[in-house]
Design an enzyme around this catalytic site. Structure first.
Site, mmCIF file in Angstrom:
data_model
loop_
_atom_site.group_PDB
_atom_site.id
_atom_site.type_symbol
_atom_site.label_atom_id
_atom_site.label_comp_id
_atom_site.label_asym_id
_atom_site.label_seq_id
_atom_site.Cartn_x
_atom_site.Cartn_y
_atom_site.Cartn_z
ATOM 1 N N ASP A 54 -72.914 -62.147 -66.264
ATOM 2 C CA ASP A 54 -72.896 -60.781 -67.489
ATOM 3 C C ASP A 54 -72.530 -62.072 -68.335
ATOM 4 O O ASP A 54 -71.600 -61.707 -69.056
ATOM 5 C CB ASP A 54 -72.510 -59.670 -67.243
ATOM 6 N N HIS A 62 -67.452 -52.092 -73.566
ATOM 7 C CA HIS A 62 -66.826 -52.951 -72.107
ATOM 8 C C HIS A 62 -68.009 -52.368 -71.926
ATOM 9 O O HIS A 62 -68.722 -51.976 -71.404
ATOM 10 C CB HIS A 62 -66.250 -52.609 -71.417
ATOM 11 N N GLY A 122 -58.479 -52.075 -68.378
ATOM 12 C CA GLY A 122 -57.372 -51.435 -67.355
ATOM 13 C C GLY A 122 -58.816 -50.761 -66.518
ATOM 14 O O GLY A 122 -60.072 -50.766 -66.619
ATOM 15 N N HIS A 164 -58.431 -60.772 -68.142
ATOM 16 C CA HIS A 164 -59.144 -59.992 -68.407
ATOM 17 C C HIS A 164 -59.358 -59.135 -68.135
ATOM 18 O O HIS A 164 -60.075 -57.486 -68.963
ATOM 19 C CB HIS A 164 -60.523 -60.923 -68.067
#
Lengths: 141, 479
Positions: free
Chosen positions: B93, B233, B377, B402
């Protein structure tokens, strides 16, 4: 990512998920090599959605060449992912028409994924060679 | 079994031996060691150390886990003349990454409308397996512009404001992208995936500032206690996956062609000076720019959703971009190595750039704070905002961790979730979750992840990033 690891197992399931922390791994079985490839296609569709809801509405012909049968299996799965990303096509039935260690011809019947009718299960980015081996077992591959 | 030597409370070394050209350096705590030793990731750190032209140690962050060839959570820098570039060092990705938006809203203002907001976001942002946009198909010349210009294209098309661009790593467009290096297969996979979330661990999360660790830094980042925030994200979707796959095939041949000895074929690579290496970098930049544009479009729909639900204009909402960082990328950067300034190709796979205050690549707004670092998280716990440090620049090529990293397989997570309603459990904690499928939500339960606070404490303790604030989720849409 998916990995496949065929091994002898007491029960003959065409495909079975194996534990892997960050990725997905499958143990695939087929009475013959063509059947192993067909089951790999079924396992992939079953990872993405519930295969039973897929109707037989469209057909795709797949012709692939690769350096060996392991590479061919990885290419086969990645090609199915390509068909899925391109226009949502997901196979319900997979028929391998001819298979040599370097060449695969197959026919896939299924339909375009419709979020209204098809449950969204686990996304798959790509199939890889991780722990991949294709080995003969007593009653198949 | 990999040999490990403890250096201090947060640093462990894999001594150089055998074919390793350098040592391995792992950032973690003693408590994390059993988890790290339970898979192949330490071996992978040692494997990367054997690659030609590696500069400095083969690095690993505390959220390291087993990946394709290179461990996820790994950083490796290579000399531009002697070194290599590897698709496995970037990951499938390409430019999977995170952006953080702040608002002028306070937690108590949004609470009554949270359910409506989550539903609106879920309607406006296609998510889940096979998510695509019906209204938005990329064709020919527009597609090429996306690959070349990333967020600049998106802003020109009206998706966002010019001010956004200054708050994105590399200005939202990595230089040197060549659409011709991206295969038709990859283009076909991506053509109606721009502006979609996808599935897996990708999400849009509305949260609030739950704790501030450094009041001065938080204020400079525009963050305040109980402030509502949004995190996006996602990455380059099928297009990036296909670029990786295409170039793994190219690199398998190239490794043989250039006589690069590989301890694992998944480390396949090519010299940075070779046509294969250059072409991969050009294709990777294209995929990275697609990912930047993807997050920019999603941000636009996040803004629209907030405006509709709260009936407020953009000025009052103040939905501004704090920052956008890449988690999976190879970048050409200048670093000082043993007193000399050198251009390097830094691979960050599951790692975040963390440049210090006054670094030329850090935008004006953050000159005094250092580059914001966003560490998501899991959906039930919290995420962190940190800033980059001088120590990161000298020790890790300006890199840090990350995320949390998985603890359980998806299979195991589903087993644990069986018979429970994860949605109801989260609702009881005040978190509203909507997902395209129950499967993904079950796979992404909190217990399936390591507690991200442990990871963040290590990088903060080691000094390779500095904690600023903690964010807690209020509403999440999952793929």
């Amino acid at each position: 990512m998916i990995k496949k690891k065929p091994e002898t197992s007491p029960r003959r399931r065409p495909y079975r998920q194996l534990p892997h922390t960050a990725d997905l791994a499958w143990r695939l079985w087929g009475a013959s090599l063509p059947e192993l490839f067909e089951n790999a296609g079924r396992a992939l569709s079953a990872t993405l959605t519930d295969r039973r809801y897929l109707r037989r509405r469209a057909t795709r012909e797949v012709n692939l060449t690769a350096i060996d049968r392991e590479a061919l299996l990885v290419d086969w799965l990645n090609h199915l992912l390509y068909l899925f990303d391109q226009d949502g096509f997901l196979g319900r039935d997979f028929q391998v028409e001819s298979l040599t260690p370097e060449r695969l011809e197959a026919r896939v019947t299924g339909e375009s994924f419709d979020p209204a009718r098809h449950p969204s299960l686990t996304g798959v980015k790509a199939a890889t060679f991780q722990q991949l081996s294709i080995v003969p077992v007593k009653d198949g591959w | 079994m990999i040999k490990l030597r403890q250096i201090d409370a947060y640093r462990w070394e894999i001594p150089r031996e055998g074919k390793m050209r350098t040592r391995g350096l792992i950032f973690c705590s003693k408590e994390m060691l059993p988890v790290l030793e339970s898979d192949q990731s330490l071996q992978q750190v040692a494997n990367v150390a054997t690659l030609p032209g590696i500069v400095g140690p083969s690095l690993a962050m505390p959220d390291i886990h087993w990946g394709y060839g290179f461990a996820i959570g790994g950083v490796a820098a290579f000399d531009l003349e002697e070194g290599i570039v590897s698709p496995g060092g970037v990951g499938y990705d390409i430019n999977c990454g995170v952006r953080l938006l702040r608002t002028r809203l306070s937690r108590e203002h949004v609470a009554p409308l949270m359910k409506t907001l989550v539903d609106t976001l879920f309607t406006n942002i296609p998510s889940g397996v096979g998510s695509r946009r019906q209204d938005f198909k990329l064709t020919g010349s527009a597609f090429k512009k996306v690959l070349k210009d990333g967020c600049r294209w998106a802003v020109q098309e009206g998706f966002g404001e010019a001010g956004d661009l200054a708050h994105i790593e590399a200005g939202g467009a990595i230089a040197g992208a060549d659409p011709e290096a991206v295969s038709d297969f990859a283009l076909n996979r991506g053509k109606d995936q721009l502006g979609t979330l996808g599935s897996g661990n990708h999400f849009v999360e509305v949260g609030y500032v739950d704790e501030i660790y450094d009041a001065a830094l938080a204020a400079q980042l525009g963050l305040f206690q109980d402030q509502v925030t949004a995190i996006v994200h996602t990455g380059s979707r099928g297009l990036g996956h296909q670029v990786c796959e295409d170039y793994i095939k190219v690199m398998l041949k190239a490794s043989a062609k250039y006589g690069i000895e590989l301890p694992d074929r998944q480390l396949c690579c090519a010299p940075l000076t070779s046509p294969e290496g250059q072409r991969y970098l050009a294709a990777m930049a294209g995929a990275a720019n697609f990912a930047f544009a993807n997050r920019q479009l999603i941000t636009h729909w996040v803004r629209e959703s907030f405006e509709r639900v709260f009936q407020m204009g953009p000025r009052d909402l103040g939905l501004e971009l704090v920052y956008d960082v890449c988690h999976n990328i190879a970048k050409i950067e200048t670093h000082t190595v043993e007193g000399k300034s050198r251009k390097l190709c830094v691979h960050r796979k599951g790692a975040t750039r963390a440049f210090p205050p006054h670094h030329p690549e850090v935008p004006e707004a953050y000159r005094e704070t250092g580059q914001p670092v966003l560490i998501p998280g899991d959906m039930g716990r919290y995420s962190y905002v940190l800033v980059g440090t001088e120590k990161a620049l000298t020790e890790t090529f300006g890199s840090t961790c990350h995320g949390a990293g998985r603890l359980m397989s998806r299979h195991q997570a589903k087993k644990v979730a069986r018979g429970r309603s994860i949605i109801q459990e989260l609702a009881a904690q005040g978190i509203i979750v909507r997902g395209a499928g129950r499967g993904t939500i079950d796979e992404e339960i909190s217990e399936a992840y390591k507690d991200v606070s442990g990871v963040v404490d290590v990088v903060h303790g080691a000094g390779i990033a500095k904690k600023v604030a903690r964010l807690k989720p209020l509403g999440v849409i999952k793929g």
